[in-house]
Design a protein around this motif. Structure first.
Motif, PDB file in Angstrom:
ATOM      1  N   ARG A   4       0.914  -1.453  -0.091  1.00 14.33           N
ATOM      2  CA  ARG A   4      -0.072   0.041   0.219  1.00 14.33           C
ATOM      3  C   ARG A   4       0.601   1.317  -0.118  1.00 14.33           C
ATOM      4  O   ARG A   4       0.550   2.382  -0.754  1.00 14.33           O
ATOM      5  CB  ARG A   4      -0.968   0.049   1.303  1.00 14.33           C
ATOM      6  CG  ARG A   4      -1.794   1.359   1.209  1.00 14.33           C
ATOM      7  CD  ARG A   4      -2.598   1.067   2.455  1.00 14.33           C
ATOM      8  NE  ARG A   4      -3.278   2.531   2.695  1.00 14.33           N
ATOM      9  CZ  ARG A   4      -4.194   2.919   3.549  1.00 14.33           C
ATOM     10  NH1 ARG A   4      -4.464   2.037   4.552  1.00 14.33           N
ATOM     11  NH2 ARG A   4      -4.865   3.969   3.365  1.00 14.33           N
ATOM     12  N   TRP A   5       1.916   1.303   0.804  1.00 17.19           N
ATOM     13  CA  TRP A   5       2.632   2.717   0.881  1.00 17.19           C
ATOM     14  C   TRP A   5       4.079   2.640   0.364  1.00 17.19           C
ATOM     15  O   TRP A   5       4.205   3.753   0.024  1.00 17.19           O
ATOM     16  CB  TRP A   5       2.938   2.820   2.549  1.00 17.19           C
ATOM     17  CG  TRP A   5       1.809   3.033   3.231  1.00 17.19           C
ATOM     18  CD1 TRP A   5       1.117   1.813   4.039  1.00 17.19           C
ATOM     19  CD2 TRP A   5       0.864   4.171   3.365  1.00 17.19           C
ATOM     20  NE1 TRP A   5       0.066   2.383   4.633  1.00 17.19           N
ATOM     21  CE2 TRP A   5      -0.230   3.660   4.311  1.00 17.19           C
ATOM     22  CE3 TRP A   5       0.999   5.288   2.873  1.00 17.19           C
ATOM     23  CZ2 TRP A   5      -1.217   4.558   4.625  1.00 17.19           C
ATOM     24  CZ3 TRP A   5       0.005   6.227   3.468  1.00 17.19           C
ATOM     25  CH2 TRP A   5      -0.880   5.820   4.205  1.00 17.19           C
ATOM     26  N   ARG A   6       4.535   1.716  -0.151  1.00 19.67           N
ATOM     27  CA  ARG A   6       5.701   1.596  -1.041  1.00 19.67           C
ATOM     28  C   ARG A   6       6.624   2.466  -0.591  1.00 19.67           C
ATOM     29  O   ARG A   6       7.109   3.388  -1.308  1.00 19.67           O
ATOM     30  CB  ARG A   6       5.395   1.947  -2.586  1.00 19.67           C
ATOM     31  CG  ARG A   6       4.632   0.818  -3.197  1.00 19.67           C
ATOM     32  CD  ARG A   6       5.460  -0.459  -3.270  1.00 19.67           C
ATOM     33  NE  ARG A   6       4.764  -1.710  -3.977  1.00 19.67           N
ATOM     34  CZ  ARG A   6       5.337  -2.830  -4.364  1.00 19.67           C
ATOM     35  NH1 ARG A   6       6.706  -2.814  -4.303  1.00 19.67           N
ATOM     36  NH2 ARG A   6       4.607  -3.798  -4.814  1.00 19.67           N
ATOM     37  N   PRO A   7       7.082   2.402   0.763  1.00 19.74           N
ATOM     38  CA  PRO A   7       8.522   3.100   0.990  1.00 19.74           C
ATOM     39  C   PRO A   7       9.588   2.749   0.248  1.00 19.74           C
ATOM     40  O   PRO A   7       9.676   1.827  -0.539  1.00 19.74           O
ATOM     41  CB  PRO A   7       8.602   2.738   2.454  1.00 19.74           C
ATOM     42  CG  PRO A   7       8.112   1.175   2.706  1.00 19.74           C
ATOM     43  CD  PRO A   7       6.953   1.419   1.689  1.00 19.74           C
ATOM     44  N   ASP A   8      10.554   3.631   0.180  1.00 19.28           N
ATOM     45  CA  ASP A   8      12.070   3.280  -0.572  1.00 19.28           C
ATOM     46  C   ASP A   8      13.266   3.040   0.398  1.00 19.28           C
ATOM     47  O   ASP A   8      14.189   2.554  -0.112  1.00 19.28           O
ATOM     48  CB  ASP A   8      12.205   4.574  -1.570  1.00 19.28           C
ATOM     49  CG  ASP A   8      12.455   5.820  -0.900  1.00 19.28           C
ATOM     50  OD1 ASP A   8      12.290   5.968   0.380  1.00 19.28           O
ATOM     51  OD2 ASP A   8      12.590   6.888  -1.490  1.00 19.28           O
ATOM     52  N   VAL A   9      12.859   3.072   1.604  1.00 21.04           N
ATOM     53  CA  VAL A   9      13.876   2.983   2.513  1.00 21.04           C
ATOM     54  C   VAL A   9      13.254   2.641   3.907  1.00 21.04           C
ATOM     55  O   VAL A   9      12.148   3.200   4.371  1.00 21.04           O
ATOM     56  CB  VAL A   9      14.985   4.144   2.805  1.00 21.04           C
ATOM     57  CG1 VAL A   9      14.518   5.385   3.293  1.00 21.04           C
ATOM     58  CG2 VAL A   9      16.197   3.578   3.517  1.00 21.04           C
ATOM     59  N   LEU A  10      13.685   1.532   4.629  1.00 21.93           N
ATOM     60  CA  LEU A  10      13.143   1.163   5.937  1.00 21.93           C
ATOM     61  C   LEU A  10      14.200   1.464   6.995  1.00 21.93           C
ATOM     62  O   LEU A  10      15.333   1.267   6.790  1.00 21.93           O
ATOM     63  CB  LEU A  10      12.822  -0.447   5.981  1.00 21.93           C
ATOM     64  CG  LEU A  10      11.893  -0.982   4.887  1.00 21.93           C
ATOM     65  CD1 LEU A  10      11.679  -2.365   5.069  1.00 21.93           C
ATOM     66  CD2 LEU A  10      10.714  -0.233   4.768  1.00 21.93           C
TER      67      LEU A  10
END
Length: 361
Positions: free
Chosen positions: A260-266
């Motif tokens: 849903r959110w598709r972050p590019d870095v955790l």
């Protein structure tokens, strides 16, 4: 104190304000200089009532201890009565071999051991468990002449530890124990998260997300999520806001959250399992598709290549001993009614898991 008279170079009488001495306080209190000295150090040979009376009188008179003399006298007293280093206790609910397998906890302990030796103490490890409960350990420590205790970190964010604190000076590492509420030394979580997000922005990342089990954040009084949400709200555009994921061990929930959110870095502490979920269920590659940075970076071992925050745990252990030593020098035992928290900053270390997405300025 009234001003005292002395001769100026031209022979004239001048008034000079001279700080009161121990002898002045003793004369006003009607006791010996030795009694005043012990009372100001909260020595148990002086009754509590006399101690409080003398300490109040000294404050009213404006008496101030000379720090250089105090350090010298502390050293001389210890040299007179000790042929071996004074013992201190490092108390934990983890067995020593368990703690030494945990890199951050181990580095904190090693820093404390080293600083204790530098200051002329010996730090001994003690475990509270089914065979040695806390009250019994307190009696053992008193019998061995221990006055200072460092409470080590633990995993679960709960629990009490009662050694009979009226007999000990105490400093805790971290926020793991809920009681006693002592002076503490911690990593500055707010600074660490802000620094990590600032560095990730510098590297070109635009949708950072915090991934951390709720109980891990609870163990540190929610400083991680508080810092992340504050920084996100203040410094990142609304379209870059990704809600923290606090149940990453729930595979279905975590994968759905990521889609849903598709972050590019955790960013987080324990990320191996959630990253495996992404690789197996969605074919996500690290760091090509999603990068990551850790908030508790290790300098050695199999994870030394990770990007993230080095908390410098050794310095946390050193600071705990510094605080404890100051209490012992003043002979201040028992819990303070106003505990202090010392927060030490971490440093960012670049790593392979968060390569630049755009040219770095």
């Amino acid at each position: 104190m009234p001003p005292r008279r002395k001769k100026s170079p031209d022979g004239a009488d001048v008034s000079v304000s001279v700080p009161p001495t121990l002898r002045d306080v003793a004369a006003r209190a009607g006791v010996s200089v030795a009694t005043v000295s012990m009372a100001l150090r909260s020595h148990p040979r002086v009754s509590m009532a006399t101690r409080m009376r003398i300490q109040k009188l000294a404050k009213e008179m404006g008496y101030a201890q000379d720090s250089a003399v105090a350090r010298l006298m502390h050293y001389l007293r210890r040299k007179r009565v000790e042929k071996a280093p004074e013992p201190l206790a490092f108390v934990s609910r983890l067995r020593e071999e368990e703690l030494l397998r945990m890199p951050t906890f181990s580095r904190q302990y090693q820093g404390a051991v080293g600083r204790a030796a530098e200051l002329g103490y010996r730090l001994d490890y003690h475990t509270v468990d089914g065979q040695m409960n806390d009250r019994r350990l307190g009696r053992v420590l008193r019998a061995r002449g221990v006055r200072g205790v460092v409470i080590g970190p633990r995993i679960e964010p709960e629990g009490r530890l009662d050694l009979g604190w009226e007999y000990f000076a105490c400093v805790t590492i971290g926020y793991s124990f809920l009681w006693p509420d002592t002076d503490r030394v911690i990593n500055d979580k707010m600074q660490s998260v802000y620094l990590a997000l600032e560095e990730l922005r510098r590297l070109g990342y635009r949708r950072p997300a915090l991934v951390m089990e709720q109980w891990v954040d609870d163990r540190l009084r929610n400083h991680w999520t508080g810092a992340f949400l504050s920084c996100q709200f203040r410094h990142w555009p609304a379209d870059a806001h990704v809600p923290p994921m606090v149940h990453p061990s729930d595979r279905a929930e975590f994968v759905a959250w990521f889609e849903r959110w598709r972050p590019d870095v955790l960013i987080g502490v324990e990320l191996a399992e959630p990253l495996r979920f992404l690789a197996e269920d969605l074919g996500v590659r690290v760091p090509e598709d999603v990068a990551f940075a850790v908030l508790d970076k290790q300098r050695d071992g199999p994870f030394a290549h990770h990007a993230g925050i080095d908390q410098h745990p050794e310095r946390i252990g050193e600071a705990a001993i510094d605080m404890l030593s100051a209490y012992l020098m003043r002979n201040e035992l028992g819990l303070s009614g106003h505990p202090r928290v010392v927060s030490l900053p971490g440093v960012w270390v670049d790593g392979e898991t968060a390569p630049p997405r755009t040219p770095v300025n």
